[in-house]
Scaffold this motif. Structure first.
Motif, PDB file in Angstrom:
ATOM      1  N   UNK A  16      -5.444  -8.302  -5.798  1.00 27.42           N
ATOM      2  CA  UNK A  16      -4.495  -8.652  -6.869  1.00 27.42           C
ATOM      3  C   UNK A  16      -3.900  -7.389  -7.491  1.00 27.42           C
ATOM      4  N   UNK A  17      -3.969  -7.270  -8.833  1.00 27.22           N
ATOM      5  CA  UNK A  17      -3.273  -6.149  -9.486  1.00 27.22           C
ATOM      6  C   UNK A  17      -3.858  -4.791  -9.103  1.00 27.22           C
ATOM      7  N   UNK A  18      -5.102  -4.761  -8.631  1.00 29.87           N
ATOM      8  CA  UNK A  18      -5.713  -3.495  -8.213  1.00 29.87           C
ATOM      9  C   UNK A  18      -4.917  -2.829  -7.094  1.00 29.87           C
ATOM     10  N   UNK A  19      -4.309  -3.641  -6.237  1.00 31.49           N
ATOM     11  CA  UNK A  19      -3.661  -3.102  -5.040  1.00 31.49           C
ATOM     12  C   UNK A  19      -2.153  -2.922  -5.187  1.00 31.49           C
ATOM     13  N   UNK A  20      -1.604  -3.221  -6.362  1.00 27.45           N
ATOM     14  CA  UNK A  20      -0.168  -3.014  -6.566  1.00 27.45           C
ATOM     15  C   UNK A  20       0.196  -1.552  -6.304  1.00 27.45           C
ATOM     16  N   UNK A  21       1.242  -1.337  -5.511  1.00 25.93           N
ATOM     17  CA  UNK A  21       1.696   0.015  -5.205  1.00 25.93           C
ATOM     18  C   UNK A  21       1.038   0.634  -3.986  1.00 25.93           C
ATOM     19  N   UNK A  23       2.821  -2.756  -1.326  1.00 29.44           N
ATOM     20  CA  UNK A  23       2.575  -4.005  -2.048  1.00 29.44           C
ATOM     21  C   UNK A  23       3.347  -3.990  -3.364  1.00 29.44           C
ATOM     22  N   UNK A  24       4.228  -4.970  -3.525  1.00 25.24           N
ATOM     23  CA  UNK A  24       5.010  -5.140  -4.748  1.00 25.24           C
ATOM     24  C   UNK A  24       4.940  -6.608  -5.169  1.00 25.24           C
ATOM     25  N   UNK A  25       4.471  -6.845  -6.390  1.00 22.83           N
ATOM     26  CA  UNK A  25       4.323  -8.217  -6.901  1.00 22.83           C
ATOM     27  C   UNK A  25       3.502  -9.087  -5.951  1.00 22.83           C
ATOM     28  N   UNK A  26       2.447  -8.492  -5.390  1.00 21.39           N
ATOM     29  CA  UNK A  26       1.512  -9.251  -4.575  1.00 21.39           C
ATOM     30  C   UNK A  26       1.925  -9.492  -3.140  1.00 21.39           C
ATOM     31  N   UNK A  27       3.044  -8.873  -2.704  1.00 19.66           N
ATOM     32  CA  UNK A  27       3.520  -9.060  -1.337  1.00 19.66           C
ATOM     33  C   UNK A  27       3.865  -7.726  -0.699  1.00 19.66           C
ATOM     34  N   UNK A  28       3.702  -7.683   0.623  1.00 19.29           N
ATOM     35  CA  UNK A  28       4.098  -6.495   1.361  1.00 19.29           C
ATOM     36  C   UNK A  28       5.610  -6.466   1.524  1.00 19.29           C
ATOM     37  N   UNK A  29       6.196  -5.328   1.189  1.00 15.78           N
ATOM     38  CA  UNK A  29       7.640  -5.127   1.301  1.00 15.78           C
ATOM     39  C   UNK A  29       7.888  -3.934   2.214  1.00 15.78           C
ATOM     40  N   UNK A  30       8.784  -4.087   3.176  1.00 17.75           N
ATOM     41  CA  UNK A  30       9.100  -2.992   4.094  1.00 17.75           C
ATOM     42  C   UNK A  30       9.989  -1.968   3.392  1.00 17.75           C
TER      43      UNK A  30
END
Length: 400
Positions: free
Chosen positions: A280-285, A386-393
Motif C-alpha cells: 500500500x502506501x509504503x511502496x508509493x514511488x 508505483x503511483x496511486x497503487x498502480x504500476x505506471x510506465x
C-alpha cells in the motif's frame, strides 16, 4: 502462416543448423511426449511456498492458454497436456519433480518453470535427457547463455528480461537522472540475488561510483532490521533490491520504522501488482524494471481486454504480470510447435525455434525471436513506478 512462409522458416532453421560448429550439431533432443493426438508438457511451480504469488497466477495463465489452444483443435491436430508439479520454491523438490516429469511422465518440453534456484538445480536433468527448457520464469543468465563446448545447452531458451542487464539499465538511468551519489544494494543470497548484484555492480561501473553498502539476506527471511539499519547508517540515497514480493515490502516497512527513505528500485521480480497491493502506501514511488505493461483489467484494450476478463471470470482473480507470462509461455511454445509442422519431432521443433520467425503477444511486449546463436529474446526493458497503487510506465526503451 502460408505454406511457403512455413517452408522458408523451417529451411532457415535447417540452414542455421548447418552453419553451426560440428559440436553444436550433435545436440540430442527428445521426441518423447509426442503422439498422434497429444503433446505432453511439464512445469514446476511454487504453489504453496514463499513465492506462490508468482507460481499460482503463472500456472493459471498456462492452463488458460492450454484450454484455449485445445478448444481450437490443438496444434496441427494434437491437444496439449500440461503436468504441473508444486515444488514450493525448494531446489531439492525441483530436482525430484523434474526427474518424475522426464522419466515417468515423458514430457516433450519443460515450459515456464519458476525461480532461479529451482530452475538451476533441475536444469541439467532436462538437458541431459534432451528435453528443451523453454521460457523459465526467471531472468538468470544461465537460462539462455550457451557453452559452445556443451551442445545440450542449445535446448535453453528464454524470453524475459535478464536480471543483470535490466537492473544495470534501470539503476544507471535513475542514478544519472536523479544525481544519486551513495548507491547501495540488498539482495537475496542465491542465484537470483547474485544476478541483481551483478547488474548493480555494472551500473556503478557505468556511472563511476562505488557502493556505499552491500548486504544480503537468506532466502525465506522475514526480519530485515539489521540490513536496513546498515543501509541507513551508511547514508544510502539509492537502494537496489534483489528481493521478491514480501521481502520488498518488509524492507520498506523497516525503513519507514527507522525514518529511512532512499530511492528504492527493484528487478523484474518486484514489478508485480502484489507489491503495491501488499505494501500500500509504503511502496508509493517504488521503481522497478519490467518486460511488459501490467494488464490491468479496467484499462486493457482489444484482445488483451478479452483475455483479462476471461481470466477473471475463470479464476476469480485479477490478471497480472505473472498470469500473462504463463499464458505467453504456452502460446509461444504453440507458435513454434505449429511452425515445426504436422510431423513434429524434437529436431524439427528446435529448427523452428532457431528459425528467426517472430512471435508477437497481445500485451505489447517486445517481439520474441530466436536464432542458432541467440536464445534470449528480451533485450528492451520498461522502467515503471508505483503511483496511486498502480504500476505506471515511465520509459519504454531502456537498453544496455
Amino acid at each position: 502462416m502460408c505454406s511457403f512462409g512455413l517452408k522458408a522458416a523451417l529451411l532457415g532453421g535447417v540452414f542455421g543448423l548447418a552453419a553451426l560448429p560440428a559440436a553444436a550439431q550433435q545436440t540430442k533432443v527428445t521426441s518423447q511426449g509426442i503422439t498422434p493426438t497429444e503433446i505432453v508438457l511439464g512445469t514446476h511451480q511454487d504453489l504453496s511456498g514463499p513465492i506462490k504469488s508468482w507460481g499460482v497466477p503463472v500456472t493459471n495463465g498456462m492452463k488458460l492458454a492450454v484450454e484455449e489452444i485445445n478448444a481450437a483443435g490443438g496444434i496441427n491436430g494434437r491437444k496439449l497436456k500440461l503436468i504441473v508439479e508444486d515444488v514450493g520454491y525448494d531446489p531439492k523438490r525441483a530436482v525430484l519433480a523434474s526427474q518424475k516429469l522426464v522419466e515417468k511422465d515423458k514430457i516433450f518440453a519443460m515450459v515456464g518453470p519458476l525461480g532461479s534456484p529451482t530452475v538451476l538445480a533441475a536444469q541439467d536433468i532436462l538437458l541431459e535427457a534432451g528435453v528443451p527448457q523453454l521460457f523459465p520464469v526467471t531472468s538468470a543468465e544461465f537460462t539462455y547463455k550457451m557453452d559452445p563446448k556443451n551442445p545440450q545447452e542449445r535446448l535453453k531458451f528464454n524470453n524475459v528480461p535478464p536480471y543483470t542487464d535490466s537492473v544495470r539499465a534501470g539503476a544507471r538511468h535513475l542514478i544519472q537522472e536523479k544525481g544519486l551519489k551513495k548507491p547501495c544494494v540488498l539482495y537475496q543470497d542465491d542465484e537470483f540475488g547474485k544476478n541483481v548484484l551483478d547488474g548493480f555492480t555494472q551500473a556503478l561501473a557505468d556511472t563511476k561510483l562505488t557502493a556505499a553498502a552491500t548486504t544480503s539476506y537468506k532466502r525465506g527471511a522475514s526480519d530485515f532490521s539489521s540490513q536496513v539499519a546498515k543501509l541507513k547508517s551508511d547514508g544510502c540515497d539509492f537502494v537496489v533490491l534483489g528481493t521478491v514480493v514480501r521481502e520488498t515490502v518488509g524492507v520498506m516497512a523497516e525503513g519507514k520504522k527507522l525514518g529511512f527513505s532512499p530511492v528504492y528500485f527493484g528487478s523484474t521480480a518486484t514489478n508485480v501488482v502484489e507489491v503495491p497491493a501488499l505494501g500500500k502506501e509504503l511502496t508509493e514511488g517504488f521503481y522497478a524494471v519490467g518486460g511488459m505493461e501490467i494488464p490491468y483489467r479496467d484499462t486493457a484494450k482489444g484482445k488483451a481486454k478479452e483475455w483479462a476478463e476471461t481470466y477473471f471470470k475463470t479464476y476469480n482473480m485479477e490478471p497480472n504480470t505473472q498470469s500473462a507470462l504463463g499464458y505467453n509461455d504456452i502460446m509461444t511454445f504453440a507458435h513454434y510447435a505449429k511452425l515445426a509442422g504436422k510431423d513434429l519431432t524434437g529436431q524439427k521443433f528446435l529448427a523452428a525455434m532457431e528459425s528467426g520467425d517472430v512471435f508477437q503477444d497481445m500485451f505489447g511486449s517486445p517481439p520474441v525471436k530466436f536464432s542458432p546463436t541467440q536464445h534470449l529474446s528480451a533485450t528492451v526493458f520498461l522502467l515503471q513506478q508505483i503511483k496511486d497503487g498502480r504500476w505506471v510506465v515511465l520509459k519504454r526503451d531502456l537498453t544496455n
